[in-house]
Design an enzyme around this catalytic site. Structure first.
Site, PDB file in Angstrom:
ATOM      1  CE  LYS A  92       8.082 -41.415  63.784  1.00  0.00           C
ATOM      2  NZ  LYS A  92       8.565 -40.049  63.460  1.00  0.00           N
ATOM      3  CB  SER A 129      10.791 -39.455  66.544  1.00  0.00           C
ATOM      4  OG  SER A 129      10.066 -38.922  65.440  1.00  0.00           O
ATOM      5  CB  SER A 140      11.406 -37.191  63.006  1.00  0.00           C
ATOM      6  OG  SER A 140      11.369 -36.586  64.277  1.00  0.00           O
TER       7      SER A 140
END
Length: 455
Positions: free
Chosen positions: A77, A152, A176
């Site tokens: 990420k 996210s 997330s």
């Protein structure tokens, strides 16, 4: 789009046995990523770096080294440091930032033989439930490009669901890395706070909440990644050891809470799907009781949000004052709100956070596992912060996130497993929560539950 046919553990076994090379697996992953650019799940690749790293893994194998993730292509990420990679947090403020070193978790994955093939999209500062950013734009759902995978960690979840990589590493400060996997039909694991060292990396707006979170197609691959990353490290004062032995799942006390004891809306397809899944698990021999946690008065995510807003304001308030237009407008509003909160407001949110943690502790004194929905709805258009309606009610922008944040504030482990789909084939998830430190017990139980749900 060509999807991989092997899990992370199968790739590692094949590379270790010499049936394929780490370079071959890396090249194949890079090809899949290149063919899936329209998803915007992977925001950065560096083929030369990736292939050099893969060749190094092959050299280590020839030298006799044993690696549990040998040659496994992974996505990281865009808010986790990976040495030499452009890591931006989806922000114009960090558009040219090159990570000077690995986060401890990434260091451990590399030691285990994993090969980074790209960087996965995140919302700006991982602070939004839709994966879109000023730098890269929206990430699209792998089943419908008009929809969002949530956020996210939408890039990592989408990459796994689309078959670009077998394993991705996200973060989770409020759901997330559980909600996006639920929306795209894969598994996402939030470990206990401190089970995996978090830094070194960017200053974190979610003080004491965020964790490194593996995402994969199944629990076995998640467990493989977790074992590679977990364990205390003197460089992270919050990293702590966890229980070494998994409990026998046959005697676990399991509760099912259809709405987590909250007055929140849930779409019928999700509510009915969860009831059906629990019935199947009960028929398979698990003893599951209907039971809700008891929350303190005023326990809502809204009561906790001053912590996120104030954290963003503390880190980025000066840049906001100079030029608010540099930020995603939704993040700018959070920063502006954070600048307006008083010290008493923030302290009140900390009191609420502690009360939620205490309520969960009381619940898990009498229960070993808790089953809840991961999300109350399926995916929605990527142009919106959330769906317009949930369960027949007008929905606020954060109504899709109601079942995950309390887990972070209690610092508990939780995993989301695919549980069903709506009539359009859009997935939703079952969340399984355990006591802090019982990560291995949770993963063992999740493997059993996963098998029953797939039977």
């Amino acid at each position: 789009m060509t999807k991989p046919t092997h899990s992370a553990r199968e790739i590692a076994a094949a590379v270790t046995a010499g049936r394929m090379t780490a370079v071959d697996t890396a090249k194949a992953a890079l090809g899949r990523i290149d063919a899936a650019k329209a998803l915007n799940a992977v925001v950065t690749t560096d083929p030369a770096r990736t292939l050099a790293d893969a060749a190094a893994v092959d050299d280590r194998l020839r030298a006799g080294e044993t690696m549990p993730l040998a040659g496994v292509p992974i996505l990281v990420k865009d808010n986790i440091w990976a040495s030499g990679w452009r890591i931006t947090q989806g922000s114009r403020l960090f558009a040219d930032f090159i990570a000077p070193q690995d986060a401890i978790a990434i260091e451990r994955l590399r030691k285990a033989g994993a090969v980074i093939v790209g960087i996965g999209a995140t919302s700006e500062f991982a602070s939004k439930g839709v994966t879109t950013s000023p730098l890269y734009g929206p990430t699209r759902h792998p089943l419908d490009p008009a929809l969002t995978p949530g956020g996210s960690s939408g890039g990592p979840a989408t990459a796994v669901a689309a078959g670009l990589v077998p394993l991705a590493i996200g973060t989770d400060a409020g759901g997330s890395s559980r909600r996006p996997p639920a929306h795209v039909g894969v598994a996402g694991f939030k470990p206990s706070y401190g089970a995996i060292p978090y830094g070194p990396g960017f200053a974190e707006p979610f003080f004491g909440l965020s964790v490194i979170a593996p995402i994969a197609a199944d629990v076995a691959d998640i467990a493989l990644a977790f074992e590679a990353m977990a364990g205390a490290d003197p460089r992270d004062p919050d990293a702590a050891g966890i229980a070494q032995e998994a409990e026998d799942i046959a005697g676990l006390r399991i509760a099912f809470s259809p709405r987590l004891g909250l007055d929140v809306a849930v779409d019928d397809v999700v509510a009915n799907g969860l009831v059906s899944a629990v019935a199947r698990l009960s028929a398979a021999g698990l003893s599951i009781a209907l039971r809700d946690p008891t929350w303190p008065a005023g326990a809502t995510e809204e009561a906790l949000m001053p912590l996120q807003h104030a954290g963003l304001a503390a880190l980025h308030g000066d840049a906001f004052r100079k030029d608010p237009t540099v930020f995603d407008p939704d993040i700018a509003r959070q920063i502006e709100r954070g600048l307006s909160w008083s010290g008493a407001d923030v302290a009140g949110a900390l009191v609420a956070s502690a009360a939620i943690a205490n309520a969960f502790a009381a619940f898990f004194a009498e229960v070993d596992l808790l089953l809840t929905p991961t999300v109350p709805c399926v995916a929605w258009p990527f142009t919106q912060l959330g769906p317009d309606m949930i369960g027949g009610r007008a929905a606020s922008p954060r109504a899709h996130a109601v079942f995950t944040p309390f887990v972070n504030h209690a610092r508990l482990p939780a995993i989301s497993l695919p549980c069903g789909t709506d009539a359009r084939g859009l997935p939703f998830g079952l969340q399984i929560i355990a006591r802090r430190g019982q990560d291995r017990t949770l993963l063992r139980a999740a493997r059993h539950i996963e098998a029953q749900l797939q039977a």
